[in-house]
Design an enzyme around this catalytic site. Structure first.
Site, PDB file in Angstrom:
ATOM      1  CG  ASP A  67       1.383  35.862  17.345  1.00 19.46           C
ATOM      2  OD1 ASP A  67       1.178  34.829  17.176  1.00 19.46           O
ATOM      3  OD2 ASP A  67       1.885  36.595  16.042  1.00 19.46           O
ATOM      4  CG  HIS A 138      -0.520  42.207  11.782  1.00 15.39           C
ATOM      5  ND1 HIS A 138      -1.820  41.973  12.062  1.00 15.39           N
ATOM      6  CD2 HIS A 138      -0.938  39.537  11.541  1.00 15.39           C
ATOM      7  CE1 HIS A 138      -2.816  41.342  12.734  1.00 15.39           C
ATOM      8  NE2 HIS A 138      -2.413  40.108  12.222  1.00 15.39           N
TER       9      HIS A 138
HETATM   10  C1  F6R Z   1      -1.304  34.451  14.925  1.00 14.83           C
HETATM   11  C2  F6R Z   1      -0.739  35.585  14.486  1.00 14.83           C
HETATM   12  C3  F6R Z   1      -1.431  36.346  13.670  1.00 14.83           C
HETATM   13  C4  F6R Z   1      -2.648  35.809  12.864  1.00 14.83           C
HETATM   14  C5  F6R Z   1      -3.111  37.245  11.811  1.00 14.83           C
HETATM   15  C6  F6R Z   1      -4.693  36.476  11.203  1.00 14.83           C
HETATM   16  O1  F6R Z   1      -0.358  34.097  15.383  1.00 14.83           O
HETATM   17  O2  F6R Z   1       0.743  35.706  14.236  1.00 14.83           O
HETATM   18  O3  F6R Z   1      -0.340  37.087  12.548  1.00 14.83           O
HETATM   19  O4  F6R Z   1      -1.752  35.520  11.473  1.00 14.83           O
HETATM   20  O5  F6R Z   1      -3.566  38.646  12.817  1.00 14.83           O
HETATM   21  O6  F6R Z   1      -5.496  36.114  12.349  1.00 14.83           O
HETATM   22  P1  F6R Z   1      -6.303  35.057  12.078  1.00 14.83           P
HETATM   23  O7  F6R Z   1      -5.791  33.855  10.947  1.00 14.83           O
HETATM   24  O8  F6R Z   1      -7.303  34.709  13.131  1.00 14.83           O
HETATM   25  O9  F6R Z   1      -7.373  35.787  10.846  1.00 14.83           O
END
Ligand code: F6R
Length: 250
Positions: A67, A138
């Site tokens: 993304d 998500h």
């Molecule tokens: C990022 C992505 C998101 C993150 C998720 C968790 O490329 O696809 O799904 O993996 O928002 O983010 P963190 O790891 O910062 O808690």
């Protein structure tokens, strides 16, 4: 689903990096689906370290990222292209032309999304897809909703995602409200999925992903239908799994 519950973030990162390294060693020209955010940072640190020690080479690897924020330039320090350059690509021998991140500045999002999916199909889909997970479940930026979206698409970020990501920006108002995200089709098309999660704030999302009903209300739950998923979490993120009866390896 194979579940590893490691004692802390560093142990989680090392285990996840070992899964990716093993993929690269067995298939030097593999296609990696990559994620950004706090969760994979430590994983990338290990991959960089092992590459610098000549234990690993990304020379033939191709990558596609999940993304990108809509409206951010690739040089913006919170763009996901910038994240990938600074945490991985600039420190390993991957060829720049073999890395793809959605273009957050595209003038034609529909065509760009269709082209992104066509590129993934042309690669024969992803060999190993690395995922983090949002507090709301998500994966990529496939936010909770009424249905799973199959294709790469423009998504309105959930308020809780904007709240969570505000920590990276000067103010909450600076957080982009939209992103371009790979859809559930490309994620489920991956031959193997590696999900990493750390911290108590992810415990409910991990419980819903592993043990909850399969529902677009918790997008991660679709992974129960994937034949080859490895979940690597730390004790805090995995804290609700054993009580729910999930089989945990470590
Ligand atoms: C990022 C992505 C998101 C993150 C998720 C968790 O490329 O696809 O799904 O993996 O928002 O983010 P963190 O790891 O910062 O808690």
């Amino acid at each position: 689903m194979r579940i590893y519950c490691e004692k802390d973030y560093d142990a989680m990162s090392r285990r996840a990096a070992a899964v990716i390294a093993s993929e690269i060693i067995h298939r030097p020209d593999c296609v990696l689906g990559l994620a950004t955010g706090s969760s994979p940072e430590g994983t990338y640190r290990y991959l960089v370290e092992w590459t610098k020690q000549n234990l690993l080479s990304f020379r033939q690897v191709r990558s596609v990222n999940l993304d990108e924020y809509k409206g951010l330039e690739p040089t913006h320090d919170q763009s996901y292209r910038y994240f990938m350059q600074s945490h991985l690509f600039d420190h390993v021998d991957i060829l720049p032309e073999n890395t793809r991140v959605p273009d957050g500045l595209t003038a034609d999002p529909a065509a760009h999304c269709a082209g992104y999916d066509a590129y993934i199909r042309s690669l024969g889909y992803v060999d190993l897809q690395l995922l983090g997970i949002g507090r709301n479940g998500h994966i990529g930026f496939n936010e909770p909703g009424d249905c799973f979206v199959k294709e790469t698409h423009v998504v309105d970020l959930a308020e809780s995602t904007i709240d969570a990501n505000a920590r990276f920006f000067a103010t909450r108002d600076d957080v982009p409200k939209q992103a371009i995200s790979m859809g559930i089709g490309a994620i489920m098309g991956a031959k193997k999925v590696l999900l990493v999660a750390s911290g108590a704030e992810k415990a409910d999302a991990i419980l819903g992903t592993v043990c909850g009903p399969i529902s677009p209300r918790c997008p991660g739950s679709i992974l129960q239908l994937h034949p080859n998923v490895v979940l690597v979490c730390d004790e805090a993120a995995g804290s609700k799994l054993k009580a729910a009866g999930a089989a945990v390896c470590g």
